[in-house]
Design an enzyme around this catalytic site. Structure first.
Site, PDB file in Angstrom:
ATOM      1  CB  SER A  31      -0.880   0.074   1.255  1.00 34.45           C
ATOM      2  OG  SER A  31      -1.373  -1.169   1.614  1.00 34.45           O
ATOM      3  CG  HIS A  62      -7.262  -4.671  -5.808  1.00 36.61           C
ATOM      4  ND1 HIS A  62      -6.733  -5.759  -5.152  1.00 36.61           N
ATOM      5  CD2 HIS A  62      -7.609  -3.797  -4.861  1.00 36.61           C
ATOM      6  CE1 HIS A  62      -6.784  -5.536  -3.853  1.00 36.61           C
ATOM      7  NE2 HIS A  62      -7.321  -4.362  -3.650  1.00 36.61           N
ATOM      8  CG  HIS A  84      -3.709  -8.964   0.374  1.00 38.07           C
ATOM      9  ND1 HIS A  84      -3.921  -8.148  -0.712  1.00 38.07           N
ATOM     10  CD2 HIS A  84      -2.734  -8.372   1.115  1.00 38.07           C
ATOM     11  CE1 HIS A  84      -3.111  -7.097  -0.631  1.00 38.07           C
ATOM     12  NE2 HIS A  84      -2.382  -7.215   0.470  1.00 38.07           N
ATOM     13  CE1 TYR A  86      -7.690  -7.969   1.755  1.00 40.33           C
ATOM     14  CE2 TYR A  86      -5.698  -8.222   3.062  1.00 40.33           C
ATOM     15  CZ  TYR A  86      -6.436  -7.534   2.119  1.00 40.33           C
ATOM     16  OH  TYR A  86      -5.898  -6.426   1.534  1.00 40.33           O
ATOM     17  CD  GLU A  87      -7.040  -9.571  -2.667  1.00 40.44           C
ATOM     18  OE1 GLU A  87      -7.528  -9.192  -3.738  1.00 40.44           O
ATOM     19  OE2 GLU A  87      -5.808  -9.691  -2.486  1.00 40.44           O
ATOM     20  CB  ALA A 114       0.468  -0.763   5.053  1.00 45.63           C
ATOM     21  CG  MET A 212      -4.046  -8.248   7.456  1.00 47.58           C
ATOM     22  SD  MET A 212      -5.604  -7.492   6.949  1.00 47.58           S
ATOM     23  CE  MET A 212      -6.016  -6.529   8.414  1.00 47.58           C
ATOM     24  CB  SER A 213       0.610  -9.026   2.883  1.00 47.56           C
ATOM     25  OG  SER A 213       1.459  -7.993   3.339  1.00 47.56           O
ATOM     26  CG  ASN A 236      -2.627   0.991  11.922  1.00 50.38           C
ATOM     27  OD1 ASN A 236      -2.255   0.645  10.795  1.00 50.38           O
ATOM     28  ND2 ASN A 236      -3.055   0.141  12.823  1.00 50.38           N
ATOM     29  CG  HIS A 248      -8.486   0.863   4.518  1.00 47.03           C
ATOM     30  ND1 HIS A 248      -7.270   0.187   4.586  1.00 47.03           N
ATOM     31  CD2 HIS A 248      -8.694   1.101   3.211  1.00 47.03           C
ATOM     32  CE1 HIS A 248      -6.790   0.049   3.363  1.00 47.03           C
ATOM     33  NE2 HIS A 248      -7.629   0.594   2.513  1.00 47.03           N
TER      34      HIS A 248
END
Ligand code: HPA
Length: 274
Positions: A31, A62, A84, A86-87, A114, A212-213, A236, A248
């Site tokens: 990101s 995307h 990812h 989560y996709e 990120a 997450m990656s 964050n 997000h």
């Protein structure tokens, strides 16, 4: 068709499109860094959906392109858009591009992302060189049959995050006058952010960042003997550390704020990581 046959078809297609370019490094742009691919000179741009057997994102907006060309005097290939877990992709699918890169002869992998900051001495906007990772999720990208052509069934992960690459990244940061952190990245499946209890657990277990990656790609690369470097933009504080709720937008805003610094560090590393 076997995995190796598929990978070799993917690699052959990419080779047919990049002509005489010989990328020596692949970078996965997380990101905020996607624009870097647009700075490549003499670029060959390939949509993922044109590459046989490549996973193709169906998420509107995307970007999914492989951009191969020159940056800082080096021939590199950039993933503009990653896959990812989560996709809905399996971990195997998430690492398919990295396995293709190895079949193309690429030996260096630069992963960016990120991430949420777990270390309370640090702050959003800090950049972290990944020294190691924790994967509590039971799944692995290498679960199932192991084609020996990729690498051994059982292999050591103690240098999965290449020490020389980390040294090169530290030196590059020093030369750019950029302060960087070094720490442990812990994988969560997402897409929901972690709970405050999960963030406390991550800290107790030794994590400095959560995301997450990146971990599946690093595992696949390690099996194939690729040298891997990872840098996280800590966008964050992890859930529960501050009073405010996570969203997000904060991730995107911090990514945007740090983009110029992150980009100059990545460029310097590309120039110097030999
Ligand atoms: N958790 C997981 N992944 C993330 C976060 C986070 O807080 N921020 C950016 N990616």
């Amino acid at each position: 068709m076997t995995l190796i046959e598929k990978l070799d078809e993917s690699a052959a297609y990419i080779r047919s499109r990049i002509g005489s370019r010989k990328p020596e490094l692949a970078i996965v742009l997380g990101s905020g860094l996607g624009d870097l691919a647009d700075s490549l000179e003499d670029a060959a741009v390939i949509d993922y959906h044109d590459i046989p057997h490549f996973p193709v994102s169906t998420v509107p907006g995307h970007k999914g392109r492989l951009v191969t060309g020159m940056l800082e005097g080096r021939c590199i290939t950039c993933m503009q858009g990653r896959f990812h877990y989560y996709e809905g992709w399996s971990m195997q699918e998430c690492v398919y591009p990295v396995q293709t890169f190895r079949r193309l002869g690429i030996e260096k992998l630069f992963l960016t992302n990120a991430a949420g900051c777990v270390n309370t001495d640090w702050k959003p906007g800090d950049l972290m060189i990944i020294t190691d990772h924790i994967k509590l999720m039971g799944d692995s990208p290498l679960r199932g049959a192991n084609p020996d052509e990729l690498g051994p069934r059982f292999f050591d992960m103690s240098s999965a995050w290449d020490p020389e690459a980390r040294e090169a990244a530290l030196k590059a940061a020093g030369e750019c006058g950029i302060e960087v952190r070094q720490g442990v990245y812990m994988l969560f499946g997402g897409p929901q952010f972690e709970t405050p209890a999960e963030i406390r657990m991550a800290r107790i277990l030794g994590a400095d960042a959560v995301g997450m990656s990146t971990v599946p790609e690093a595992i696949a690369a390690s099996q194939m003997g690729m040298k891997t470097l990872g840098i996280s933009c800590l966008t964050n504080m992890g859930a529960g550390i501050l009073k405010q709720k996570l969203n997000h937008e904060e991730v995107l805003e911090t990514g945007e704020r740090v983009k110029a610094t992150f980009t100059s560090l990545v460029r310097k590393i590309i120039a110097e990581w030999k």
